[in-house]
Scaffold this motif. Structure first.
Motif, PDB file in Angstrom:
ATOM      1  N   ASP A  88       0.871  -1.180   0.021  1.00 39.56           N
ATOM      2  CA  ASP A  88      -0.088   0.023  -0.110  1.00 39.56           C
ATOM      3  C   ASP A  88       0.659   1.148   0.061  1.00 39.56           C
ATOM      4  N   ASP A 129       0.454   4.349  -2.399  1.00 38.05           N
ATOM      5  CA  ASP A 129      -0.023   5.535  -1.622  1.00 38.05           C
ATOM      6  C   ASP A 129       1.056   6.831  -1.938  1.00 38.05           C
ATOM      7  N   ASN A 156     -12.586  -3.131   0.939  1.00 39.08           N
ATOM      8  CA  ASN A 156     -11.973  -2.072   0.086  1.00 39.08           C
ATOM      9  C   ASN A 156     -10.485  -2.497  -0.124  1.00 39.08           C
ATOM     10  N   HIS A 157      -9.927  -3.486   0.544  1.00 44.63           N
ATOM     11  CA  HIS A 157      -8.531  -4.150   0.307  1.00 44.63           C
ATOM     12  C   HIS A 157      -8.599  -4.996  -0.595  1.00 44.63           C
ATOM     13  N   ARG A 180     -12.767  10.510   6.318  1.00 46.97           N
ATOM     14  CA  ARG A 180     -11.615  10.001   5.792  1.00 46.97           C
ATOM     15  C   ARG A 180     -10.322  10.899   6.266  1.00 46.97           C
ATOM     16  N   TYR A 238      -4.099  11.646   5.801  1.00 41.13           N
ATOM     17  CA  TYR A 238      -3.177  10.804   4.974  1.00 41.13           C
ATOM     18  C   TYR A 238      -3.810  10.396   3.587  1.00 41.13           C
ATOM     19  N   HIS A 239      -4.970  10.085   3.254  1.00 39.58           N
ATOM     20  CA  HIS A 239      -5.548   9.553   2.213  1.00 39.58           C
ATOM     21  C   HIS A 239      -6.075  10.747   1.427  1.00 39.58           C
ATOM     22  N   SER A 240      -5.968  12.153   1.595  1.00 42.40           N
ATOM     23  CA  SER A 240      -6.474  13.013   0.830  1.00 42.40           C
ATOM     24  C   SER A 240      -5.689  12.922  -0.577  1.00 42.40           C
ATOM     25  N   THR A 294      -4.369   9.834  -1.877  1.00 38.09           N
ATOM     26  CA  THR A 294      -4.113   8.491  -2.351  1.00 38.09           C
ATOM     27  C   THR A 294      -5.254   8.010  -3.309  1.00 38.09           C
ATOM     28  N   LYS A 328      -7.947   6.438  -2.104  1.00 35.27           N
ATOM     29  CA  LYS A 328      -8.671   5.350  -1.589  1.00 35.27           C
ATOM     30  C   LYS A 328      -9.704   5.675  -0.804  1.00 35.27           C
ATOM     31  N   GLU A 388     -10.475   4.633   2.342  1.00 39.29           N
ATOM     32  CA  GLU A 388     -10.151   4.421   3.756  1.00 39.29           C
ATOM     33  C   GLU A 388     -11.112   5.258   4.469  1.00 39.29           C
ATOM     34  N   ASP A 390      -5.921   3.526  11.178  1.00 41.35           N
ATOM     35  CA  ASP A 390      -4.498   3.337  11.522  1.00 41.35           C
ATOM     36  C   ASP A 390      -4.001   3.692  12.932  1.00 41.35           C
TER      37      ASP A 390
END
Length: 453
Positions: free
Chosen positions: A61, A65, A219-220, A379, A382-384, A386, A388, A390, A413
């Motif tokens: 990942d 990412d 999702n994974h 959300r 960190y995933h802003s 990516t 994804k 998450e 996380d």
């Protein structure tokens, strides 16, 4: 009456190691018997090697990412034998370390399994050993359902020793071990199909944790198939055929390997408990050693700690129970262990952790009308970039009239690291006002717990 030892411990896992070393520190003559590597489930075939595999599985990942943050995409290649070899090397190192610590503590290690002959005597190899006090700390072992072909499956014990990575894997079970291995293997590039009997994994956890982890598994890329009944496993030229029913219809698929992780039971076979007069608790799913709050069995000089008592089956609990026995019996510091508000974590992907009561447990105990539930799902920053889907979930279960925090739950996380700190607050009786009065660390996920409205 003459005894060879003041304390004889059966099982060199977390609880047995902690108890024997603590007893020896008080001057007790102590010995410990173990038929496998020193360290028990946690060090040898559980917590430690599993967490190392979790770390390894997350790099796939991270490579993806990084692209959203301006890093050039790379084509990485994973080598299963390298990871497995490194994990086993670390496990061996830790096992030897625990062996050395026993020697430094003046605890004699006997590398054989012990069996009771009578309440004060055990057979260890060709030796008969008598002890004033005996502690049973033999842990648990994975179980399998009684269905045709189940011998074709492996357990978590064998997962750490596979010479070749399976391209496809079926995982049976809904507990934390099954969920963790699904995330590990999917992250390492194996296509995982996860079969569960119920509607959601992680029964017993808060429903929002169940839903959050379930959503994350999907999702994974994990193929989760709920509400099934497993019928049979069959060996074929292409692999292992898994046969199950869902909604009255029979389905089949073939995989390279099947992991059976439906649960664990106290490892009591061959102990000779009947010769010792030690009673069992048969009211639970599997027989366990019956103990009181002092970890004392039906024999006043025989004690049991850890998973073989089936109370709270966690490594830190076994350690605390073992030390409490030693403090009480040899240190003149009588004390018991509270099994309330013990934090726990699931190293799934996404990670989950909690402490205290779930919403359902709190409703049963206090009534839904006497609770306040604070919850947020979002959300993470960190995933802003990516792309994804998450999500993080944070939740407080609060008693309405005094605002006491009854439960704290999180999916996302670093959930385990965050909930460890929350566990201190819950143990101290913190209230929602205490949380509200705490200024958060910004920007962080943890700050959401002190800004919930």
């Amino acid at each position: 009456m003459d005894f060879d030892y003041d304390l004889f411990v059966i099982g060199a896992g977390s609880g047995g190691l902690a108890a024997s070393k603590r007893a020896a520190s008080y001057g007790a003559k102590a010995a410990i018997a173990e038929g496998e590597d020193v360290g028990g489930t946690c060090v040898v075939r559980g917590c430690v090697p599993k967490k190392l595999l979790v770390y390894g599985s997350k790099f796939s990942d991270l490579y993806e990412d990084a692209v959203g943050y301006g890093w050039k995409g790379v084509k990485s290649k994973f080598n299963w034998p390298t990871l497995i070899s490194n994990v086993q090397r670390e496990v061996h190192r830790l096992s030897l370390l625990h062996t050395d610590l026993l020697a430094k503590a003046n605890v004699e290690l006997i590398s054989q399994r012990a069996t009771f002959i009578d309440p004060h005597t055990v057979q260890v190899g060709e030796r008969q050993i008598r002890a004033a006090k005996i502690l049973i700390a033999v842990g648990g072992e994975a179980i399998k359902p009684d269905i045709p072909g189940i011998e074709l499956s492996i357990t978590s014990r064998e997962m750490f020793l596979l010479a070749k990575q399976p391209k496809t894997l079926a995982v049976l079970g809904a507990g934390y071990i099954s969920v963790e291995f699904s995330g590990i293997m999917q992250g390492l590039g194996t296509q995982v199909t996860h079969l569960i009997r119920g509607e959601r994994p992680l029964r017993g956890f808060d429903r929002d944790i169940q839903d959050g982890v379930y959503e994350g598994m999907l999702n994974h890329g994990i193929n989760v198939i709920p509400e099934i009944e497993l019928l049979e496993l069959k060996k074929t030229k292409k692999g292992i055929k898994v046969i199950y029913t869902q909604a009255g219809e029979t389905h089949k698929f073939t995989v390279d390997a099947v992991l059976c992780a439906i649960g664990r039971a106290p490892n009591l076979e061959g102990l000779g408990l009947e010769q010792a007069g030690v009673n069992l608790n048969t009211s639970s799913r599997f027989p366990s050693i019956a103990v009181d709050e002092w970890s004392r069995t039906s024999q006043s000089h025989i004690f049991a700690v850890g998973d073989c008592t089936d109370r709270v089956n966690l490594t830190p609990v076994a350690i605390a129970e073992g030390r409490a026995v030693a403090d009480t019996e040899f240190g003149h510091q009588p004390r018991t262990i509270s099994h309330d508000n013990i934090a726990s974590a699931v190293f799934s992907q996404p990670e989950a952790a909690s402490v205290g009561l779930s919403q359902a447990q709190a409703e049963d105990r206090y009534g839904a009308e006497n609770l306040k539930i604070y919850r947020a799902k979002f959300r993470p920053m960190y995933h802003s970039f990516t792309g994804k889907a998450e999500k993080v979930m944070v939740k407080l279960v609060v008693e309405a009239h005094n605002e006491k925090i009854l439960g704290v739950h999180m999916v996302g996380d670093h959930a385990a690291e965050i909930i460890q700190g929350m566990a201190i607050a819950v143990k101290m009786g913190a209230t929602k006002k205490d949380f509200d009065a705490t200024i958060g660390i910004h920007p962080s996920t943890a700050e959401e717990f002190v800004t919930l409205r």
